[in-house]
Structures are given as C-alpha cells and as structure tokens.
Write a protein that holds these residues in place. Structure first.
Motif, PDB file in Angstrom:
ATOM      1  N   UNK A  12      73.485  21.774  56.875  1.00  0.00           N
ATOM      2  CA  UNK A  12      73.538  22.310  58.231  1.00  0.00           C
ATOM      3  C   UNK A  12      73.946  23.777  58.241  1.00  0.00           C
ATOM      4  N   UNK A  13      74.842  24.169  57.350  1.00  0.00           N
ATOM      5  CA  UNK A  13      75.219  25.578  57.271  1.00  0.00           C
ATOM      6  C   UNK A  13      74.019  26.427  56.891  1.00  0.00           C
ATOM      7  N   UNK A  14      73.249  25.955  55.938  1.00  0.00           N
ATOM      8  CA  UNK A  14      72.061  26.695  55.517  1.00  0.00           C
ATOM      9  C   UNK A  14      71.058  26.808  56.668  1.00  0.00           C
ATOM     10  N   UNK A  15      70.883  25.726  57.421  1.00  0.00           N
ATOM     11  CA  UNK A  15      69.950  25.715  58.540  1.00  0.00           C
ATOM     12  C   UNK A  15      70.391  26.670  59.648  1.00  0.00           C
ATOM     13  N   UNK A  16      71.669  26.633  60.004  1.00  0.00           N
ATOM     14  CA  UNK A  16      72.135  27.419  61.135  1.00  0.00           C
ATOM     15  C   UNK A  16      72.376  28.880  60.786  1.00  0.00           C
ATOM     16  N   UNK A  17      72.556  29.218  59.512  1.00  0.00           N
ATOM     17  CA  UNK A  17      72.762  30.607  59.125  1.00  0.00           C
ATOM     18  C   UNK A  17      71.466  31.314  58.764  1.00  0.00           C
ATOM     19  N   UNK A  18      70.368  30.576  58.740  1.00  0.00           N
ATOM     20  CA  UNK A  18      69.068  31.165  58.424  1.00  0.00           C
ATOM     21  C   UNK A  18      68.650  32.137  59.530  1.00  0.00           C
ATOM     22  N   UNK A  19      68.148  33.306  59.134  1.00  0.00           N
ATOM     23  CA  UNK A  19      67.747  34.319  60.107  1.00  0.00           C
ATOM     24  C   UNK A  19      66.266  34.136  60.424  1.00  0.00           C
ATOM     25  N   UNK A  20      65.973  33.297  61.427  1.00  0.00           N
ATOM     26  CA  UNK A  20      64.581  33.052  61.803  1.00  0.00           C
ATOM     27  C   UNK A  20      64.294  33.456  63.250  1.00  0.00           C
ATOM     28  N   UNK A  21      65.203  34.174  63.877  1.00  0.00           N
ATOM     29  CA  UNK A  21      64.984  34.679  65.216  1.00  0.00           C
ATOM     30  C   UNK A  21      65.265  33.698  66.334  1.00  0.00           C
ATOM     31  N   UNK A  22      65.631  32.474  66.006  1.00  0.00           N
ATOM     32  CA  UNK A  22      65.942  31.485  67.038  1.00  0.00           C
ATOM     33  C   UNK A  22      67.417  31.575  67.415  1.00  0.00           C
ATOM     34  N   UNK A  23      67.728  31.345  68.699  1.00  0.00           N
ATOM     35  CA  UNK A  23      69.143  31.270  69.058  1.00  0.00           C
ATOM     36  C   UNK A  23      69.772  30.016  68.450  1.00  0.00           C
ATOM     37  N   UNK A  24      71.062  30.047  68.292  1.00  0.00           N
ATOM     38  CA  UNK A  24      71.758  28.973  67.583  1.00  0.00           C
ATOM     39  C   UNK A  24      71.589  27.625  68.279  1.00  0.00           C
ATOM     40  N   UNK A  61      69.049  26.394  69.580  1.00  0.00           N
ATOM     41  CA  UNK A  61      67.715  25.827  69.395  1.00  0.00           C
ATOM     42  C   UNK A  61      67.352  25.613  67.928  1.00  0.00           C
ATOM     43  N   UNK A  62      68.263  25.897  67.021  1.00  0.00           N
ATOM     44  CA  UNK A  62      67.960  25.772  65.593  1.00  0.00           C
ATOM     45  C   UNK A  62      67.928  24.332  65.100  1.00  0.00           C
ATOM     46  N   UNK A  63      68.366  23.400  65.918  1.00  0.00           N
ATOM     47  CA  UNK A  63      68.401  22.002  65.510  1.00  0.00           C
ATOM     48  C   UNK A  63      67.054  21.314  65.554  1.00  0.00           C
ATOM     49  N   UNK A  64      66.047  21.939  66.126  1.00  0.00           N
ATOM     50  CA  UNK A  64      64.718  21.347  66.155  1.00  0.00           C
ATOM     51  C   UNK A  64      64.304  20.935  67.552  1.00  0.00           C
ATOM     52  N   UNK A  65      63.370  19.981  67.608  1.00  0.00           N
ATOM     53  CA  UNK A  65      62.799  19.576  68.888  1.00  0.00           C
ATOM     54  C   UNK A  65      63.810  18.848  69.774  1.00  0.00           C
TER      55      UNK A  65
END
Length: 83
Positions: free
Chosen positions: A31-43, A45-49
C-alpha cells in the motif's frame, strides 16, 4: 460463589490464551508503494475503482443534500398560505 467466579475466570483465560491465531499478510509495504507512486492521481482516488465509486457517491449525496437544504430554506422564507 467465589469458586464459581474463579472457575469462570479460568475458563475465560483458557479460551483466550489457547485460541489459534490467523496469519495475516502484511500489506503495508504494498500500500505504501501504491500510494507514494507519482501518477498524477489525488490520494483519495489511488485505491482504484472502489475509491472512485465511493468518492462519486459521496459527492452526489453532498450535492443533493445541499440542494435539498436550499430548497427547504426557500420554502421556509415564504409565508404559509392560510386555508
């Protein structure tokens, strides 16, 4: 009376101490890797659909709630008609 309380304490302690523990995967690094990734999404909305659906539902309910409150305020500002 004291014996029954003591026996109850022993039974409760025995069931708690001897209960088997489930092994749970540590998902924190993933989860840390997913939420710290710089993909332009706000935090939020990073959890997916599921997060996007929850966000949109919350926004829709908020807009509907504000609209309803405004409607009720307008209705309350006009005098009541007498029958």
């Amino acid at each position: 009376m004291n014996r029954s309380i003591f026996a109850l304490q022993q039974v409760a302690r025995r069931t708690i101490c001897n209960s088997s523990r489930r092994q749970v995967d540590n998902r924190v690094p993933k989860n840390q890797k997913l939420f710290q990734e710089d993909n332009g999404l706000p935090v939020h909305l990073k959890g997916g659909t599921a997060d996007a659906l929850l966000y949109r539902t919350t926004m829709a309910l908020t807009v509907l709630g504000v609209g309803y409150v405004l409607y009720e305020l307008v209705q309350a500002s006009y005098p009541q008609k007498k029958d």
